[in-house]
Design a protein around this motif. Structure first.
Motif, PDB file in Angstrom:
ATOM      1  N   SER A  88     -32.909 -24.552 -13.420  1.00  0.00           N
ATOM      2  CA  SER A  88     -31.979 -24.791 -12.315  1.00  0.00           C
ATOM      3  C   SER A  88     -32.721 -25.214 -11.054  1.00  0.00           C
ATOM      4  O   SER A  88     -32.309 -26.134 -10.344  1.00  0.00           O
ATOM      5  CB  SER A  88     -31.157 -23.527 -12.055  1.00  0.00           C
ATOM      6  N   LEU A  89     -33.858 -24.556 -10.764  1.00  0.00           N
ATOM      7  CA  LEU A  89     -34.632 -24.916  -9.576  1.00  0.00           C
ATOM      8  C   LEU A  89     -35.252 -26.293  -9.736  1.00  0.00           C
ATOM      9  O   LEU A  89     -35.244 -27.099  -8.797  1.00  0.00           O
ATOM     10  CB  LEU A  89     -35.725 -23.868  -9.339  1.00  0.00           C
ATOM     11  N   SER A  90     -35.781 -26.601 -10.904  1.00  0.00           N
ATOM     12  CA  SER A  90     -36.420 -27.902 -11.105  1.00  0.00           C
ATOM     13  C   SER A  90     -35.414 -29.045 -10.991  1.00  0.00           C
ATOM     14  O   SER A  90     -35.709 -30.081 -10.375  1.00  0.00           O
ATOM     15  CB  SER A  90     -37.101 -27.932 -12.475  1.00  0.00           C
ATOM     16  N   SER A  91     -34.213 -28.892 -11.554  1.00  0.00           N
ATOM     17  CA  SER A  91     -33.215 -29.960 -11.460  1.00  0.00           C
ATOM     18  C   SER A  91     -32.775 -30.182 -10.016  1.00  0.00           C
ATOM     19  O   SER A  91     -32.574 -31.318  -9.582  1.00  0.00           O
ATOM     20  CB  SER A  91     -32.002 -29.624 -12.335  1.00  0.00           C
ATOM     21  N   PHE A  92     -32.651 -29.102  -9.252  1.00  0.00           N
ATOM     22  CA  PHE A  92     -32.254 -29.225  -7.846  1.00  0.00           C
ATOM     23  C   PHE A  92     -33.332 -29.952  -7.045  1.00  0.00           C
ATOM     24  O   PHE A  92     -33.049 -30.885  -6.283  1.00  0.00           O
ATOM     25  CB  PHE A  92     -32.011 -27.829  -7.270  1.00  0.00           C
ATOM     26  N   ILE A  93     -34.599 -29.554  -7.221  1.00  0.00           N
ATOM     27  CA  ILE A  93     -35.690 -30.177  -6.466  1.00  0.00           C
ATOM     28  C   ILE A  93     -35.854 -31.642  -6.860  1.00  0.00           C
ATOM     29  O   ILE A  93     -36.074 -32.513  -6.010  1.00  0.00           O
ATOM     30  CB  ILE A  93     -36.993 -29.389  -6.680  1.00  0.00           C
ATOM     31  N   VAL A  94     -35.740 -31.940  -8.133  1.00  0.00           N
ATOM     32  CA  VAL A  94     -35.897 -33.320  -8.592  1.00  0.00           C
ATOM     33  C   VAL A  94     -34.820 -34.214  -7.996  1.00  0.00           C
ATOM     34  O   VAL A  94     -35.099 -35.332  -7.519  1.00  0.00           O
ATOM     35  CB  VAL A  94     -35.873 -33.375 -10.133  1.00  0.00           C
ATOM     36  N   SER A  95     -33.579 -33.761  -7.995  1.00  0.00           N
ATOM     37  CA  SER A  95     -32.507 -34.571  -7.411  1.00  0.00           C
ATOM     38  C   SER A  95     -32.691 -34.751  -5.915  1.00  0.00           C
ATOM     39  O   SER A  95     -32.448 -35.839  -5.375  1.00  0.00           O
ATOM     40  CB  SER A  95     -31.151 -33.920  -7.704  1.00  0.00           C
ATOM     41  N   ILE A 148     -28.403 -20.135  -3.798  1.00  0.00           N
ATOM     42  CA  ILE A 148     -28.376 -19.753  -5.216  1.00  0.00           C
ATOM     43  C   ILE A 148     -29.759 -19.886  -5.837  1.00  0.00           C
ATOM     44  O   ILE A 148     -30.215 -19.030  -6.600  1.00  0.00           O
ATOM     45  CB  ILE A 148     -27.343 -20.607  -5.968  1.00  0.00           C
ATOM     46  N   LEU A 149     -30.470 -20.964  -5.477  1.00  0.00           N
ATOM     47  CA  LEU A 149     -31.795 -21.171  -6.046  1.00  0.00           C
ATOM     48  C   LEU A 149     -32.807 -20.184  -5.481  1.00  0.00           C
ATOM     49  O   LEU A 149     -33.776 -19.824  -6.151  1.00  0.00           O
ATOM     50  CB  LEU A 149     -32.255 -22.602  -5.780  1.00  0.00           C
ATOM     51  N   LEU A 150     -32.615 -19.737  -4.240  1.00  0.00           N
ATOM     52  CA  LEU A 150     -33.540 -18.772  -3.647  1.00  0.00           C
ATOM     53  C   LEU A 150     -33.266 -17.357  -4.132  1.00  0.00           C
ATOM     54  O   LEU A 150     -34.193 -16.631  -4.509  1.00  0.00           O
ATOM     55  CB  LEU A 150     -33.455 -18.842  -2.114  1.00  0.00           C
ATOM     56  N   LEU A 151     -32.004 -16.935  -4.116  1.00  0.00           N
ATOM     57  CA  LEU A 151     -31.654 -15.573  -4.481  1.00  0.00           C
ATOM     58  C   LEU A 151     -31.495 -15.382  -5.982  1.00  0.00           C
ATOM     59  O   LEU A 151     -31.612 -14.256  -6.477  1.00  0.00           O
ATOM     60  CB  LEU A 151     -30.358 -15.168  -3.764  1.00  0.00           C
ATOM     61  N   LYS A 152     -31.178 -16.451  -6.704  1.00  0.00           N
ATOM     62  CA  LYS A 152     -31.054 -16.444  -8.168  1.00  0.00           C
ATOM     63  C   LYS A 152     -30.076 -15.381  -8.680  1.00  0.00           C
ATOM     64  O   LYS A 152     -30.463 -14.504  -9.459  1.00  0.00           O
ATOM     65  CB  LYS A 152     -32.423 -16.243  -8.806  1.00  0.00           C
ATOM     66  N   PRO A 153     -28.811 -15.405  -8.233  1.00  0.00           N
ATOM     67  CA  PRO A 153     -27.836 -14.497  -8.848  1.00  0.00           C
ATOM     68  C   PRO A 153     -27.547 -14.864 -10.290  1.00  0.00           C
ATOM     69  O   PRO A 153     -27.068 -14.038 -11.062  1.00  0.00           O
ATOM     70  CB  PRO A 153     -26.597 -14.669  -7.961  1.00  0.00           C
ATOM     71  N   TYR A 154     -27.811 -16.086 -10.655  1.00  0.00           N
ATOM     72  CA  TYR A 154     -27.684 -16.543 -12.040  1.00  0.00           C
ATOM     73  C   TYR A 154     -28.595 -17.743 -12.220  1.00  0.00           C
ATOM     74  O   TYR A 154     -29.099 -18.317 -11.251  1.00  0.00           O
ATOM     75  CB  TYR A 154     -26.237 -16.904 -12.389  1.00  0.00           C
ATOM     76  N   LYS A 155     -28.823 -18.123 -13.463  1.00  0.00           N
ATOM     77  CA  LYS A 155     -29.660 -19.278 -13.776  1.00  0.00           C
ATOM     78  C   LYS A 155     -29.020 -20.035 -14.930  1.00  0.00           C
ATOM     79  O   LYS A 155     -28.028 -19.585 -15.509  1.00  0.00           O
ATOM     80  CB  LYS A 155     -31.078 -18.839 -14.140  1.00  0.00           C
ATOM     81  N   VAL A 156     -29.596 -21.173 -15.241  1.00  0.00           N
ATOM     82  CA  VAL A 156     -29.076 -21.982 -16.341  1.00  0.00           C
ATOM     83  C   VAL A 156     -29.185 -21.194 -17.649  1.00  0.00           C
ATOM     84  O   VAL A 156     -30.226 -20.636 -17.977  1.00  0.00           O
ATOM     85  CB  VAL A 156     -29.856 -23.310 -16.445  1.00  0.00           C
ATOM     86  N   GLY A 157     -28.085 -21.148 -18.387  1.00  0.00           N
ATOM     87  CA  GLY A 157     -28.042 -20.410 -19.642  1.00  0.00           C
ATOM     88  C   GLY A 157     -27.349 -19.072 -19.543  1.00  0.00           C
ATOM     89  O   GLY A 157     -27.026 -18.473 -20.575  1.00  0.00           O
ATOM     90  N   ASP A 158     -27.095 -18.566 -18.320  1.00  0.00           N
ATOM     91  CA  ASP A 158     -26.406 -17.285 -18.145  1.00  0.00           C
ATOM     92  C   ASP A 158     -24.907 -17.456 -18.351  1.00  0.00           C
ATOM     93  O   ASP A 158     -24.330 -18.510 -18.050  1.00  0.00           O
ATOM     94  CB  ASP A 158     -26.668 -16.703 -16.754  1.00  0.00           C
ATOM     95  N   TYR A 159     -24.277 -16.387 -18.821  1.00  0.00           N
ATOM     96  CA  TYR A 159     -22.818 -16.371 -18.974  1.00  0.00           C
ATOM     97  C   TYR A 159     -22.242 -15.638 -17.773  1.00  0.00           C
ATOM     98  O   TYR A 159     -22.502 -14.444 -17.573  1.00  0.00           O
ATOM     99  CB  TYR A 159     -22.429 -15.668 -20.278  1.00  0.00           C
ATOM    100  N   ILE A 160     -21.487 -16.357 -16.923  1.00  0.00           N
ATOM    101  CA  ILE A 160     -20.984 -15.788 -15.684  1.00  0.00           C
ATOM    102  C   ILE A 160     -19.460 -15.869 -15.663  1.00  0.00           C
ATOM    103  O   ILE A 160     -18.839 -16.631 -16.409  1.00  0.00           O
ATOM    104  CB  ILE A 160     -21.562 -16.512 -14.444  1.00  0.00           C
TER     105      ILE A 160
END
Length: 384
Positions: A88-95, A148-160
């Motif tokens: 999730s962090l890598s996709s955000f930074i890349v975009s 979201i990317l700093l606090l990381k309440p969830y990440k890619v692959g989590d079920y929310i």
């Protein structure tokens, strides 16, 4: 002949500053008037040639810049992949890097075409303020994505579960988070709503408690039902802290002399003689350096894992043993509440599996499942 002073009153060489736009326009017009037809044609041809060269150069710069941007983005993605950065962090930074680099490329091309970049940037800044006020919600989504990317309440692959939607996080974009529901619907939720609202992350914890409520008829044996249910759990590897699982864990945690000695000598591992693999010649200095760096990281990671396992064994474990107890004496049934712990990935399989097993196997030990019923008693003395 057009009189410039009649169009712009008060425009004289003394009245207008030398570097003002009207003064420059007046000077250019006066210079054109002094040119002959041939000079005018030559100047227009030269200007057209210069403009064509600038356009060609701008096109070349655009394609070269686009190639460089793609290479930079690909390099960043490769570095993030090798460093195992969160997806999730890598996709955000890349975009974000992609947008910034393309903006710099556009400004560069505008400068090559002869347009004043300072004026363009000033116009862009003013327009940015107006657009920012108009798109305040979009900027809130951007800020929410950063949180979201700093606090990381969830990440890619989590079920929310949030805002009445539940699904697996597929992608965290700059403005939206994309989740995929259990029936394969793709839903985009604004990041501002996710950062300002409660998010139920079902995948954050490794274990979840499964609960069932089973009604049995009055007069049935509660102890027999409890024994049958616990026997089902004890034979299932998915259920945590059953008697058989605790016995296996106790046997696995018995002190191992060889393992303890290996752990005790870990600090002196650097003093050991290098192996043949370590002393083998490398293809280059950088390969050798990277190999040593990976080895050091692997050793540090292994030490941390061992220390975490030892600390986990020293800390008191939470009670995750299965429980069966009488929860309520209802109108038509005695309600048993059954609780068991399992890994989060097995939650729904365990839940639906035991719904069926309770229905099939409990009647074999004399447990009956009541249903709402009404008893009507007639008075013999008054049959009417």
């Amino acid at each position: 002949m057009i009189n410039l002073q009649s169009i712009i009153p008060g425009l004289t060489p003394e009245a207008a500053p030398a570097d003002s736009i009207p003064a420059k326009a007046a000077s250019s017009i006066a210079e054109l008037k002094s040119l002959s037809l041939q000079d005018f044609i030559d100047r227009m041809a030269q200007s057209a040639v210069n403009f064509a060269i600038n356009v060609a150069l701008a096109i070349v710069v655009f394609y070269v810049g686009r190639f460089i941007i793609r290479r930079i983005v690909k390099l960043i993605q490769t570095v993030f992949l090798r460093r195992q950065i969160d997806k999730s962090l890598s996709s955000f930074i890349v975009s974000l890097v992609n947008i910034v680099l393309y903006f710099i490329l556009i400004v560069t091309i505008i400068g090559i075409l002869g347009i004043e970049t300072t004026s363009f940037l000033a116009i862009f800044a003013s327009a940015g303020v107006a657009i920012g006020m108009a798109l305040s919600g979009t900027l809130q989504n951007f800020a929410g994505g950063v949180l979201i990317l700093l606090l990381k309440p969830y990440k890619v692959g989590d079920y929310i579960e949030v805002k009445g939607f539940a699904g697996t996080v597929k992608e965290i974009q700059i403005f939206f988070t994309v989740i995929t529901t259990y029936d394969n619907k793709s839903i985009s939720i604004p990041n501002s709503a996710l950062s300002n609202d409660s998010v139920n992350n079902w995948s954050r914890e490794s274990y979840r408690r499964v609960s069932w409520t089973v009604g049995m008829s009055y007069g049935d044996n509660v102890d027999a039902a409890r024994e049958a249910i616990l026997k089902m759990f004890d034979a299932d590897e998915r259920i945590q802290d059953t008697p058989s699982m605790l016995a296996r864990r106790a046997a696995a945690l018995e002190p191992d002399t060889e393992d303890d000695e290996e752990y005790a000598d870990d600090d002196n591992a650097d003093d050991e003689e290098p192996t043949a693999e370590e002393t083998a010649p490398r293809r280059s200095f950088w390969d050798h350096l990277l190999h040593r760096h990976r080895q050091a990281k692997a050793v540090i990671r292994e030490r941390k894992e061992r220390q975490a396992r030892r600390l986990m064994n020293l800390q008191p474990r939470p009670d995750r043993s299965p429980k069966v107890f009488v929860d309520a004496l209802a109108d038509s049934s005695v309600n048993l509440t059954i609780r068991a712990w399992t890994r989060t990935a097995n939650y729904w399989d365990v839940y639906y599996d035991y719904n069926e097993r309770f229905y099939k196997e409990l009647p074999s030990v004399g447990i009956r499942f009541p249903f709402p019923q009404l008893d009507v008693h007639l008075d013999p003395a008054n049959p009417a």
